[in-house]
Motif scaffolding. Structure first.
Motif, PDB file in Angstrom:
ATOM      1  N   LYS A  11       0.845  -0.558   0.153  1.00  0.00           N
ATOM      2  CA  LYS A  11       0.145   0.094  -0.398  1.00  0.00           C
ATOM      3  C   LYS A  11       1.148   0.815  -0.856  1.00  0.00           C
ATOM      4  O   LYS A  11       2.021   1.269   0.383  1.00  0.00           O
ATOM      5  N   ALA A  12       1.075   2.598   0.090  1.00  0.00           N
ATOM      6  CA  ALA A  12       0.965   3.679  -0.571  1.00  0.00           C
ATOM      7  C   ALA A  12       1.474   3.663   1.415  1.00  0.00           C
ATOM      8  O   ALA A  12       1.003   3.642   2.497  1.00  0.00           O
ATOM      9  N   GLU A  36       4.072   0.943  -4.586  1.00  0.00           N
ATOM     10  CA  GLU A  36       3.037   0.588  -4.399  1.00  0.00           C
ATOM     11  C   GLU A  36       2.280  -0.958  -5.577  1.00  0.00           C
ATOM     12  O   GLU A  36       2.148  -0.067  -6.642  1.00  0.00           O
TER      13      GLU A  36
END
Length: 156
Positions: A11-12, A36
């Motif tokens: 994820k970010a 990401e």
């Protein structure tokens, strides 16, 4: 040979809170991160434990591990759209996968508040321990005395 592969998507990056007196830093820096959306595979010899918390709910985070009540008669009331569980809160689709928390439903009974669903933790722990061949009688009795073993749903 053997073991389990856990696959996840990056994820970010999130900013982590500073470590407190009881919290050790994660030990990874930004250079350890993948791009990401890329996948990371972690291999473990032990069966993994999925703890997703409240964010996302079981319907999105672990949907493939549970069957869900549909428009049939069994889905009336509180059970509508809920994961289908055994009396031990185990998935009816994948053995060994248990659910605790506010998404647990049994018929017309919803365990949506912490004071309700925490009384079901002992049910899950008992099922896991019995599956491992452990004697749970004294532990179950201790939980019952503290009103922390809710297996009689007639009182709800």
């Amino acid at each position: 040979g053997g073991g389990f592969d856990v696959v996840a998507s990056w994820k970010a990056a999130e900013s982590m809170p500073p470590p407190g007196p009881l919290r050790k830093p994660l030990g990874a820096d930004a250079t350890d991160r993948g791009a990401e959306g890329s996948e990371v595979v972690v291999h473990t010899a032990q069966p993994p434990l999925l703890c997703t918390g409240f964010e996302g709910s079981v319907a999105s985070m672990a949907r493939n591990l549970f069957a869900f009540a549909d428009a049939a008669e069994e889905a009336k009331g509180c059970l509508a759209g809920a994961p289908l569980l055994t009396e031990d809160d185990e998935s009816t689709k994948v053995a060994g996968v248990f659910l605790v928390g506010p998404a647990v439903r049994h018929g017309e009974h919803s365990f949506c508040f912490v004071y309700k669903f925490r009384q079901r933790f002992g049910i899950v722990a008992n099922a896991i321990c019995r599956g491992l061949g452990r004697d749970t009688k004294s532990a179950v009795e201790a939980c019952r005395k503290m009103d922390m073993f809710l297996d009689d749903l007639s009182c709800c």
